[in-house]
Design a protein around this motif. Structure first.
Motif, PDB file in Angstrom:
ATOM      1  N   SER A  58       3.916  44.673 -12.753  1.00  0.00           N
ATOM      2  CA  SER A  58       4.420  42.702 -12.565  1.00  0.00           C
ATOM      3  C   SER A  58       2.899  42.438 -13.628  1.00  0.00           C
ATOM      4  O   SER A  58       2.189  40.955 -13.387  1.00  0.00           O
ATOM      5  N   LEU A  59       1.678  43.460 -13.029  1.00  0.00           N
ATOM      6  CA  LEU A  59       0.262  43.109 -13.076  1.00  0.00           C
ATOM      7  C   LEU A  59       0.071  42.935 -14.868  1.00  0.00           C
ATOM      8  O   LEU A  59      -0.774  42.140 -15.175  1.00  0.00           O
ATOM      9  N   ARG A  60       1.253  43.168 -15.789  1.00  0.00           N
ATOM     10  CA  ARG A  60       0.623  42.759 -16.821  1.00  0.00           C
ATOM     11  C   ARG A  60       2.118  41.802 -17.388  1.00  0.00           C
ATOM     12  O   ARG A  60       1.711  40.955 -18.663  1.00  0.00           O
ATOM     13  N   ARG A  61       2.301  40.242 -16.428  1.00  0.00           N
ATOM     14  CA  ARG A  61       3.221  39.337 -17.051  1.00  0.00           C
ATOM     15  C   ARG A  61       2.360  38.670 -16.134  1.00  0.00           C
ATOM     16  O   ARG A  61       2.772  36.687 -16.422  1.00  0.00           O
ATOM     17  N   GLY A  62       1.227  38.394 -15.578  1.00  0.00           N
ATOM     18  CA  GLY A  62       0.312  37.112 -15.796  1.00  0.00           C
ATOM     19  C   GLY A  62       0.534  36.242 -14.437  1.00  0.00           C
ATOM     20  O   GLY A  62       1.253  36.068 -13.983  1.00  0.00           O
ATOM     21  N   ALA A  63       0.828  35.008 -15.268  1.00  0.00           N
ATOM     22  CA  ALA A  63       0.244  33.931 -13.445  1.00  0.00           C
ATOM     23  C   ALA A  63       1.737  33.024 -13.392  1.00  0.00           C
ATOM     24  O   ALA A  63       2.082  33.094 -12.241  1.00  0.00           O
ATOM     25  N   LEU A  64       2.496  33.715 -14.160  1.00  0.00           N
ATOM     26  CA  LEU A  64       3.724  33.584 -14.095  1.00  0.00           C
ATOM     27  C   LEU A  64       4.618  34.421 -13.007  1.00  0.00           C
ATOM     28  O   LEU A  64       4.843  33.705 -11.743  1.00  0.00           O
ATOM     29  N   ALA A  65       4.491  35.504 -13.231  1.00  0.00           N
ATOM     30  CA  ALA A  65       4.532  36.770 -11.381  1.00  0.00           C
ATOM     31  C   ALA A  65       3.898  36.550 -10.538  1.00  0.00           C
ATOM     32  O   ALA A  65       4.243  36.347  -9.199  1.00  0.00           O
ATOM     33  N   VAL A 112       3.040  53.324   5.111  1.00  0.00           N
ATOM     34  CA  VAL A 112       2.825  51.981   5.122  1.00  0.00           C
ATOM     35  C   VAL A 112       3.111  51.882   2.842  1.00  0.00           C
ATOM     36  O   VAL A 112       3.112  52.234   2.373  1.00  0.00           O
ATOM     37  N   LYS A 113       3.270  50.483   3.243  1.00  0.00           N
ATOM     38  CA  LYS A 113       3.269  49.588   1.712  1.00  0.00           C
ATOM     39  C   LYS A 113       2.443  48.386   2.067  1.00  0.00           C
ATOM     40  O   LYS A 113       2.674  47.345   2.970  1.00  0.00           O
ATOM     41  N   ILE A 114       2.064  47.615   1.024  1.00  0.00           N
ATOM     42  CA  ILE A 114       1.467  46.797   0.994  1.00  0.00           C
ATOM     43  C   ILE A 114       2.168  45.698  -0.645  1.00  0.00           C
ATOM     44  O   ILE A 114       1.751  46.433  -1.141  1.00  0.00           O
ATOM     45  N   GLN A 115       2.155  44.585  -0.417  1.00  0.00           N
ATOM     46  CA  GLN A 115       2.281  43.783  -0.856  1.00  0.00           C
ATOM     47  C   GLN A 115       2.324  42.577  -1.117  1.00  0.00           C
ATOM     48  O   GLN A 115       1.795  42.048   0.257  1.00  0.00           O
ATOM     49  N   ASN A 116       3.131  41.669  -1.878  1.00  0.00           N
ATOM     50  CA  ASN A 116       2.085  40.273  -1.860  1.00  0.00           C
ATOM     51  C   ASN A 116       0.403  39.918  -1.818  1.00  0.00           C
ATOM     52  O   ASN A 116      -0.025  39.322  -1.518  1.00  0.00           O
ATOM     53  N   ALA A 117      -0.089  41.172  -2.184  1.00  0.00           N
ATOM     54  CA  ALA A 117      -1.164  41.329  -1.967  1.00  0.00           C
ATOM     55  C   ALA A 117      -2.383  40.343  -3.433  1.00  0.00           C
ATOM     56  O   ALA A 117      -1.816  40.531  -5.106  1.00  0.00           O
ATOM     57  N   LEU A 118      -3.002  39.370  -2.828  1.00  0.00           N
ATOM     58  CA  LEU A 118      -3.692  38.143  -3.807  1.00  0.00           C
ATOM     59  C   LEU A 118      -5.346  38.552  -3.298  1.00  0.00           C
ATOM     60  O   LEU A 118      -5.470  39.481  -2.224  1.00  0.00           O
ATOM     61  N   VAL A 119      -6.330  38.467  -4.152  1.00  0.00           N
ATOM     62  CA  VAL A 119      -7.589  37.522  -4.272  1.00  0.00           C
ATOM     63  C   VAL A 119      -7.615  36.388  -4.121  1.00  0.00           C
ATOM     64  O   VAL A 119      -7.088  35.870  -6.057  1.00  0.00           O
ATOM     65  N   ILE A 120      -7.532  35.414  -3.223  1.00  0.00           N
ATOM     66  CA  ILE A 120      -7.847  33.964  -3.791  1.00  0.00           C
ATOM     67  C   ILE A 120      -9.292  33.883  -3.669  1.00  0.00           C
ATOM     68  O   ILE A 120     -10.111  33.934  -2.635  1.00  0.00           O
ATOM     69  N   THR A 121      -9.444  32.698  -4.871  1.00  0.00           N
ATOM     70  CA  THR A 121     -10.941  33.062  -5.190  1.00  0.00           C
ATOM     71  C   THR A 121     -10.887  31.297  -4.513  1.00  0.00           C
ATOM     72  O   THR A 121     -10.181  30.351  -3.920  1.00  0.00           O
ATOM     73  N   ASN A 148     -10.435  34.133 -12.438  1.00  0.00           N
ATOM     74  CA  ASN A 148      -8.975  34.325 -11.818  1.00  0.00           C
ATOM     75  C   ASN A 148      -8.105  34.542 -13.668  1.00  0.00           C
ATOM     76  O   ASN A 148      -8.179  34.683 -14.488  1.00  0.00           O
ATOM     77  N   GLY A 149      -6.879  35.269 -12.642  1.00  0.00           N
ATOM     78  CA  GLY A 149      -5.781  35.600 -13.964  1.00  0.00           C
ATOM     79  C   GLY A 149      -5.916  37.084 -14.160  1.00  0.00           C
ATOM     80  O   GLY A 149      -4.925  37.452 -14.606  1.00  0.00           O
ATOM     81  N   ASN A 150      -6.933  38.125 -13.951  1.00  0.00           N
ATOM     82  CA  ASN A 150      -7.319  39.111 -14.028  1.00  0.00           C
ATOM     83  C   ASN A 150      -6.972  40.117 -12.779  1.00  0.00           C
ATOM     84  O   ASN A 150      -6.731  39.327 -11.427  1.00  0.00           O
ATOM     85  N   VAL A 161      -6.524  34.865  -7.509  1.00  0.00           N
ATOM     86  CA  VAL A 161      -6.064  33.303  -8.869  1.00  0.00           C
ATOM     87  C   VAL A 161      -7.271  32.103  -7.705  1.00  0.00           C
ATOM     88  O   VAL A 161      -7.259  32.979  -6.367  1.00  0.00           O
ATOM     89  N   PRO A 162      -6.157  31.014  -7.807  1.00  0.00           N
ATOM     90  CA  PRO A 162      -7.575  30.405  -6.536  1.00  0.00           C
ATOM     91  C   PRO A 162      -7.033  29.639  -5.732  1.00  0.00           C
ATOM     92  O   PRO A 162      -5.827  29.692  -6.407  1.00  0.00           O
ATOM     93  N   ALA A 163      -7.651  29.142  -4.996  1.00  0.00           N
ATOM     94  CA  ALA A 163      -6.997  28.541  -4.018  1.00  0.00           C
ATOM     95  C   ALA A 163      -6.587  27.032  -4.235  1.00  0.00           C
ATOM     96  O   ALA A 163      -6.806  25.944  -3.644  1.00  0.00           O
ATOM     97  N   THR A 164      -5.541  27.151  -4.879  1.00  0.00           N
ATOM     98  CA  THR A 164      -4.528  25.763  -5.436  1.00  0.00           C
ATOM     99  C   THR A 164      -3.740  26.465  -5.755  1.00  0.00           C
ATOM    100  O   THR A 164      -2.359  26.952  -5.613  1.00  0.00           O
ATOM    101  N   SER A 165      -2.750  24.951  -5.401  1.00  0.00           N
ATOM    102  CA  SER A 165      -0.989  24.993  -5.568  1.00  0.00           C
ATOM    103  C   SER A 165      -0.581  25.388  -4.445  1.00  0.00           C
ATOM    104  O   SER A 165      -0.675  25.454  -3.274  1.00  0.00           O
ATOM    105  N   TYR A 166       0.014  26.256  -4.988  1.00  0.00           N
ATOM    106  CA  TYR A 166       1.200  26.916  -4.417  1.00  0.00           C
ATOM    107  C   TYR A 166       0.388  27.935  -2.946  1.00  0.00           C
ATOM    108  O   TYR A 166       0.255  28.302  -2.111  1.00  0.00           O
TER     109      TYR A 166
END
Length: 206
Positions: free
Chosen positions: A4-11, A48-57, A135-137, A158-163
């Motif tokens: 999904s790293l290629r699917r951008g913001a929708l993913a 170990v499994k890691i998922q839902n990983a995000l960096v939130i700015t 953001n988006g990278n 991703v920025p700390a907005t919306s979801y």
């Protein structure tokens, strides 16, 4: 690692639903019961499994302040593990870890999981911000666990907005105060400038 790293913001938008569901579950619950497979960055190394990983700015572009790393870490092994560090290669960001309760390390129980990010959960705060991230990278993130060692994956930025608002930095600096416009300044100067001229004319008349 997910494709999904290629699917951008929708993913990335779909990630928060998995995080929210997992954050309601106790760390001692069975990891297989909690396991979901969202279309986002995830990796498995040994037990170990890691998922839902995000960096939130920060929610506003250009505002300086802390960022956070948010993720769910599963431990399918028979022994608990601690998360000794989280690093962001290629950046100057330094991540401070804090357990949900107490001053001890973040522990991932045997056959359990831990959620990092969000109210009441463990936290991973990039205290000096993350100026290099865009953001988006995708940003490389390395989780170092006590038994498994380094677990590396790429996380959406991703920025700390919306979801993502409820999982973002708890410290959000106020935007800088607006400065007077040039036209307003010019107008004020004009008002002050006409008074002496009038006085000069009046004096000349006498």
């Amino acid at each position: 690692m997910s494709r999904s790293l290629r699917r951008g913001a929708l993913a990335a938008t779909a990630i928060v639903f998995s995080i929210a569901a997992l954050s309601a579950c106790g760390a001692g619950n069975d990891a297989q019961t909690l396991e979901v497979r969202p279309d986002n960055a995830a990796v498995t190394v040994d037990d170990v499994k890691i998922q839902n990983a995000l960096v939130i700015t920060q929610p506003e572009v250009g505002v300086k302040g802390p960022a956070v790393v948010s993720a769910t870490v599963f431990n399918n092994g028979s022994q608990p593990q601690t998360i000794d560090s989280i690093t962001l290669p290629g950046t100057l960001g330094t991540v401070k870890l804090k357990a949900a309760e107490g001053a001890g390390p973040i522990t991932v129980p045997a056959l359990g999981s831990v959620v990092i990010g969000g109210d009441g959960n463990a936290s991973a705060v990039v205290e000096n911000g993350l100026a290099e991230a865009r953001n988006g990278n995708a940003q490389k993130v390395v989780f170092k666990l006590s038994k498994t060692g380094d677990v590396t994956l790429n996380a959406f930025v991703v920025p700390a907005t919306s979801y993502f608002k409820d999982f973002g930095p708890s410290v959000v600096p106020a935007p800088p105060a607006a400065t007077p416009t040039a036209s307003a300044s010019a107008s004020a100067e004009g008002e002050h400038g006409t008074e002496p001229t009038g006085e000069a004319s009046h004096s000349a008349g006498h």
